[in-house]
Design a protein around this motif. Sequence first.
Motif, PDB file in Angstrom:
ATOM      1  N   PHE A 153      -9.387   8.837  -4.081  1.00 46.46           N
ATOM      2  CA  PHE A 153      -8.024   8.759  -3.379  1.00 46.46           C
ATOM      3  C   PHE A 153      -7.148   9.816  -4.207  1.00 46.46           C
ATOM      4  O   PHE A 153      -6.888  10.997  -3.810  1.00 46.46           O
ATOM      5  CB  PHE A 153      -7.562   7.821  -2.496  1.00 46.46           C
ATOM      6  CG  PHE A 153      -6.277   8.408  -1.941  1.00 46.46           C
ATOM      7  CD1 PHE A 153      -6.408   8.807  -0.614  1.00 46.46           C
ATOM      8  CD2 PHE A 153      -4.894   7.938  -2.314  1.00 46.46           C
ATOM      9  CE1 PHE A 153      -5.082   9.047   0.093  1.00 46.46           C
ATOM     10  CE2 PHE A 153      -3.757   8.582  -1.625  1.00 46.46           C
ATOM     11  CZ  PHE A 153      -3.950   9.322  -0.531  1.00 46.46           C
TER      12      PHE A 153
ATOM     13  N   ALA B 192      -3.141  -4.068  -3.439  1.00 43.74           N
ATOM     14  CA  ALA B 192      -2.672  -3.065  -2.629  1.00 43.74           C
ATOM     15  C   ALA B 192      -3.723  -1.871  -2.393  1.00 43.74           C
ATOM     16  O   ALA B 192      -3.622  -0.636  -2.519  1.00 43.74           O
ATOM     17  CB  ALA B 192      -1.430  -2.390  -3.127  1.00 43.74           C
TER      18      ALA B 192
ATOM     19  N   VAL C 140       9.253   2.288 -12.290  1.00 43.72           N
ATOM     20  CA  VAL C 140       8.403   3.177 -11.592  1.00 43.72           C
ATOM     21  C   VAL C 140       9.152   3.919 -10.590  1.00 43.72           C
ATOM     22  O   VAL C 140       8.486   4.784  -9.700  1.00 43.72           O
ATOM     23  CB  VAL C 140       6.926   2.566 -11.228  1.00 43.72           C
ATOM     24  CG1 VAL C 140       6.212   2.058 -12.035  1.00 43.72           C
ATOM     25  CG2 VAL C 140       7.322   1.236 -10.126  1.00 43.72           C
TER      26      VAL C 140
ATOM     27  N   ILE D 268       1.085   7.739 -13.589  1.00 45.19           N
ATOM     28  CA  ILE D 268       1.056   6.395 -13.777  1.00 45.19           C
ATOM     29  C   ILE D 268      -0.078   5.962 -12.903  1.00 45.19           C
ATOM     30  O   ILE D 268      -0.513   6.287 -11.892  1.00 45.19           O
ATOM     31  CB  ILE D 268       2.495   6.028 -13.228  1.00 45.19           C
ATOM     32  CG1 ILE D 268       3.516   6.547 -14.042  1.00 45.19           C
ATOM     33  CG2 ILE D 268       2.538   4.554 -12.833  1.00 45.19           C
ATOM     34  CD1 ILE D 268       5.081   6.192 -13.255  1.00 45.19           C
TER      35      ILE D 268
ATOM     36  N   LEU E 160      10.777   2.428  -7.773  1.00 45.14           N
ATOM     37  CA  LEU E 160      10.708   1.822  -6.410  1.00 45.14           C
ATOM     38  C   LEU E 160      12.116   1.275  -5.971  1.00 45.14           C
ATOM     39  O   LEU E 160      12.498   0.949  -4.916  1.00 45.14           O
ATOM     40  CB  LEU E 160       9.675   0.891  -6.401  1.00 45.14           C
ATOM     41  CG  LEU E 160       8.164   1.281  -6.300  1.00 45.14           C
ATOM     42  CD1 LEU E 160       7.255   0.067  -6.247  1.00 45.14           C
ATOM     43  CD2 LEU E 160       7.762   2.262  -5.075  1.00 45.14           C
TER      44      LEU E 160
ATOM     45  N   GLN F 153       0.972  -1.208   0.012  1.00 47.61           N
ATOM     46  CA  GLN F 153      -0.030  -0.048  -0.168  1.00 47.61           C
ATOM     47  C   GLN F 153       0.903   1.175  -0.093  1.00 47.61           C
ATOM     48  O   GLN F 153       0.435   2.460  -0.673  1.00 47.61           O
ATOM     49  CB  GLN F 153      -0.981   0.023   1.204  1.00 47.61           C
ATOM     50  CG  GLN F 153      -2.091  -0.977   1.127  1.00 47.61           C
ATOM     51  CD  GLN F 153      -2.924  -1.324   2.313  1.00 47.61           C
ATOM     52  OE1 GLN F 153      -3.307   0.210   2.909  1.00 47.61           O
ATOM     53  NE2 GLN F 153      -3.050  -2.302   3.073  1.00 47.61           N
TER      54      GLN F 153
ATOM     55  N   PHE G  64      -6.380   0.376  -0.068  1.00 46.89           N
ATOM     56  CA  PHE G  64      -6.258   0.770   1.190  1.00 46.89           C
ATOM     57  C   PHE G  64      -7.097   0.150   2.195  1.00 46.89           C
ATOM     58  O   PHE G  64      -8.688   0.561   1.858  1.00 46.89           O
ATOM     59  CB  PHE G  64      -6.205   2.211   1.312  1.00 46.89           C
ATOM     60  CG  PHE G  64      -5.065   3.123   0.503  1.00 46.89           C
ATOM     61  CD1 PHE G  64      -3.823   2.743   0.495  1.00 46.89           C
ATOM     62  CD2 PHE G  64      -5.648   3.948  -0.283  1.00 46.89           C
ATOM     63  CE1 PHE G  64      -2.942   3.120  -0.296  1.00 46.89           C
ATOM     64  CE2 PHE G  64      -4.666   4.651  -1.315  1.00 46.89           C
ATOM     65  CZ  PHE G  64      -3.295   4.051  -1.176  1.00 46.89           C
TER      66      PHE G  64
ATOM     67  N   PHE H 253      -1.257  -3.335  -8.559  1.00 47.44           N
ATOM     68  CA  PHE H 253      -0.253  -4.509  -7.881  1.00 47.44           C
ATOM     69  C   PHE H 253      -0.753  -5.977  -7.792  1.00 47.44           C
ATOM     70  O   PHE H 253      -1.952  -6.091  -7.851  1.00 47.44           O
ATOM     71  CB  PHE H 253      -0.208  -4.048  -6.390  1.00 47.44           C
ATOM     72  CG  PHE H 253       0.776  -2.690  -6.286  1.00 47.44           C
ATOM     73  CD1 PHE H 253       2.115  -2.824  -5.935  1.00 47.44           C
ATOM     74  CD2 PHE H 253       0.330  -1.594  -6.509  1.00 47.44           C
ATOM     75  CE1 PHE H 253       2.930  -1.746  -5.902  1.00 47.44           C
ATOM     76  CE2 PHE H 253       1.098  -0.404  -6.423  1.00 47.44           C
ATOM     77  CZ  PHE H 253       2.372  -0.280  -6.076  1.00 47.44           C
TER      78      PHE H 253
ATOM     79  N   ASP I 178       3.755   1.430  -1.357  1.00 41.68           N
ATOM     80  CA  ASP I 178       4.391   1.655  -2.736  1.00 41.68           C
ATOM     81  C   ASP I 178       3.161   2.365  -3.669  1.00 41.68           C
ATOM     82  O   ASP I 178       3.676   3.061  -4.502  1.00 41.68           O
ATOM     83  CB  ASP I 178       4.760   0.077  -3.237  1.00 41.68           C
ATOM     84  CG  ASP I 178       5.838  -0.489  -2.706  1.00 41.68           C
ATOM     85  OD1 ASP I 178       6.790   0.261  -1.969  1.00 41.68           O
ATOM     86  OD2 ASP I 178       6.115  -1.780  -2.970  1.00 41.68           O
ATOM     87  N   ALA I 179       2.022   1.781  -3.266  1.00 44.49           N
ATOM     88  CA  ALA I 179       0.972   2.236  -4.341  1.00 44.49           C
ATOM     89  C   ALA I 179       0.759   3.792  -3.937  1.00 44.49           C
ATOM     90  O   ALA I 179       0.684   4.615  -4.837  1.00 44.49           O
ATOM     91  CB  ALA I 179      -0.637   1.726  -3.810  1.00 44.49           C
ATOM     92  N   LEU I 180       1.023   4.429  -2.978  1.00 43.08           N
ATOM     93  CA  LEU I 180       1.143   5.766  -2.474  1.00 43.08           C
ATOM     94  C   LEU I 180       2.133   6.561  -3.424  1.00 43.08           C
ATOM     95  O   LEU I 180       1.943   7.471  -3.961  1.00 43.08           O
ATOM     96  CB  LEU I 180       1.099   5.949  -1.220  1.00 43.08           C
ATOM     97  CG  LEU I 180      -0.106   5.724  -0.391  1.00 43.08           C
ATOM     98  CD1 LEU I 180       0.409   5.824   1.428  1.00 43.08           C
ATOM     99  CD2 LEU I 180      -1.163   6.787  -0.407  1.00 43.08           C
ATOM    100  N   GLU I 181       3.172   5.724  -3.266  1.00 41.52           N
ATOM    101  CA  GLU I 181       4.557   6.235  -3.898  1.00 41.52           C
ATOM    102  C   GLU I 181       4.261   6.457  -5.322  1.00 41.52           C
ATOM    103  O   GLU I 181       4.742   7.525  -6.005  1.00 41.52           O
ATOM    104  CB  GLU I 181       5.739   5.723  -3.651  1.00 41.52           C
ATOM    105  CG  GLU I 181       6.499   5.778  -2.333  1.00 41.52           C
ATOM    106  CD  GLU I 181       6.865   6.964  -1.818  1.00 41.52           C
ATOM    107  OE1 GLU I 181       7.422   7.600  -3.106  1.00 41.52           O
ATOM    108  OE2 GLU I 181       6.857   7.511  -0.826  1.00 41.52           O
ATOM    109  N   ILE I 182       3.865   5.460  -5.853  1.00 42.70           N
ATOM    110  CA  ILE I 182       3.585   5.410  -7.170  1.00 42.70           C
ATOM    111  C   ILE I 182       2.623   6.572  -7.891  1.00 42.70           C
ATOM    112  O   ILE I 182       2.273   6.708  -8.853  1.00 42.70           O
ATOM    113  CB  ILE I 182       3.223   3.946  -7.858  1.00 42.70           C
ATOM    114  CG1 ILE I 182       4.542   3.295  -8.069  1.00 42.70           C
ATOM    115  CG2 ILE I 182       2.760   4.016  -9.249  1.00 42.70           C
ATOM    116  CD1 ILE I 182       4.478   1.562  -7.831  1.00 42.70           C
TER     117      ILE I 182
ATOM    118  N   ARG J  46      -9.038   1.838  -9.422  1.00 45.66           N
ATOM    119  CA  ARG J  46      -8.228   3.008  -8.817  1.00 45.66           C
ATOM    120  C   ARG J  46      -7.166   3.458  -9.923  1.00 45.66           C
ATOM    121  O   ARG J  46      -6.736   4.684  -9.894  1.00 45.66           O
ATOM    122  CB  ARG J  46      -7.718   2.580  -7.457  1.00 45.66           C
ATOM    123  CG  ARG J  46      -6.969   3.590  -6.628  1.00 45.66           C
ATOM    124  CD  ARG J  46      -6.421   3.244  -5.329  1.00 45.66           C
ATOM    125  NE  ARG J  46      -5.357   2.166  -5.420  1.00 45.66           N
ATOM    126  CZ  ARG J  46      -4.688   1.632  -4.556  1.00 45.66           C
ATOM    127  NH1 ARG J  46      -5.196   1.977  -3.351  1.00 45.66           N
ATOM    128  NH2 ARG J  46      -3.672   0.757  -4.716  1.00 45.66           N
TER     129      ARG J  46
ATOM    130  N   ARG K 105       4.815  10.485 -11.798  1.00 47.05           N
ATOM    131  CA  ARG K 105       4.250   9.361 -11.377  1.00 47.05           C
ATOM    132  C   ARG K 105       2.625   9.581 -11.194  1.00 47.05           C
ATOM    133  O   ARG K 105       1.942   8.826 -11.006  1.00 47.05           O
ATOM    134  CB  ARG K 105       4.613   9.300  -9.820  1.00 47.05           C
ATOM    135  CG  ARG K 105       5.905   8.395  -9.939  1.00 47.05           C
ATOM    136  CD  ARG K 105       6.524   8.490  -8.518  1.00 47.05           C
ATOM    137  NE  ARG K 105       7.754   7.206  -8.322  1.00 47.05           N
ATOM    138  CZ  ARG K 105       8.421   7.236  -7.490  1.00 47.05           C
ATOM    139  NH1 ARG K 105       8.557   8.123  -6.359  1.00 47.05           N
ATOM    140  NH2 ARG K 105       9.478   6.463  -7.222  1.00 47.05           N
TER     141      ARG K 105
END
Lengths: 246, 253
Positions: free
Chosen positions: B101, B88, B48, B80, B50, A116, B90, B84, A118-122, B150, B77
């Motif tokens: 969000f 992923a 991406v 993008i 990471l 989750q 929330f 996942f 990582d999802a925020l970062e992306i 999302r 980003r």
Amino acid sequence: MNLFFHLGRYFILIKRVFSKPEKLSVYMRQIIHEIDNIGISSLPIIAIISFFMGGVITIQAAFGFTSPIIPLYALGFTTRESMLLEFSPTIVCLILAGKIGSNIASEIGSMRITEQIDALEIMGINSAGYLILPKIAAGILILPFLIAISMFLGIFGGYVMGIATGACSSYEFIFGIQAFFEPWKLWYSFSKVITFAFLITSISSYFGYYTHGGALEVGKSSTAAVVYSSILILIFNFILTQLFFT
Amino acid sequence: MIEIKNISKSFGENKVIDDVSFVFEQGKTNLIIGESGSGKTTIMKLMVGLHEIDSGEILYDGLNFPALGVKEKQEVRKKIGMLFQGGALFDSQTLEENIQFPLDMFTTMSKEEKLERVNFCLEKVQLTNKNKLYPGELSGGMKKRAALARAIANSPQYLFCDEPNSGLDPKTSIVIDNLIQSLTHEFNITTIVITHDMNSVVEIGQKILYIYKGKHWWTGNSQEILKTTNPELVDFVFASGFMKEVFNVVKNK
């Protein structure tokens, strides 16, 4: 070496936490949510512990003060000083380090292992800021109120127990809690609370944020968060006491 | 379009990505395939941001992503969307809040506009009227679809999907594949899908990159892959008896 690694990484994280929020309104909403999560939910446990600890302090003091030259109002004075200076700001914060610290570390740790964060970062969001800043802000805002309630309930518990056990009269206890009051001691107490609130929330967030692995590691992060928060509370308690009392 | 040029990545002594180059085209479903541990997910994570690359370039429409500053990376980003492997989503938010969000964070839409967009995305992934459900109340396939909703909420230019079919039954897998392909074509997105599901490869593989031991081993499309003679790829593609039968049918045509 390990200590310096963690210290360096902690300060880098804190720098990211305090960078400019993407959208203030979203952060404000999060702060309110965290105030409820961190603060309001902790109120019952704090109320129960404080009331009974205040009562116990009074009873123990009454048992110890056997000399006739010690006035009975000393019971109120002792309870007030104990609650204001040490029990509410330090011991209650240690208890909160266990409750809030493990909650924060496990919440953020779970978010890390389920991608989750990582999802925020992306999405282009500063995950450290979004997740941690509202927790720190909420902790700093709400803990002083919780501790003030703890102080009040502790003294009230002492009053109730003192009267109930016949250790002193209502007049003597109330006179005692007003005697020799020095307002700067409140500043000292609340300075400690604000410092401890920052330590609990930021250290727990740090351990949660850097969780790697699975459920086992989330548990380890929670434990580490509580242990290190508690140790640092004790260290900073000593430092702040030295600063204020010398 | 995303272009990766000679990218390499090592974790300690272990070189996991070795000089890989490839062009992921816009409006196409670009697949990265390979055995488990071959470096597929690492390539995606490098793309991406990471993970950081050791060497090479990752160009988002000509913009070298690894060389950008923090703010500039955040801007890229925002374009993008990522699905996942585990979704992923929330946990503490409903589907509506999850999809809303990115809109809350990066747009100035009104409440009504956001809700309209949320409903549009849910409709696209066939989850109409599931707004108030929490991720914990969804099945695996629904979670993937919700995560896809999302991912497309903020109209991304680039869509990354990390093993979108893992853990799903064949029928749900086809639904997800078709969704990804239709979204790619409808919104002209550069889509990158990591998979080792051969059905997906055949169904939606418009451009395929086969990674073997961290190296660029083969490139082609879903038709070419069935006729390949590359020994490592043949081993990978036709590992199952079913695919061997498909191979024989194709060969005898």
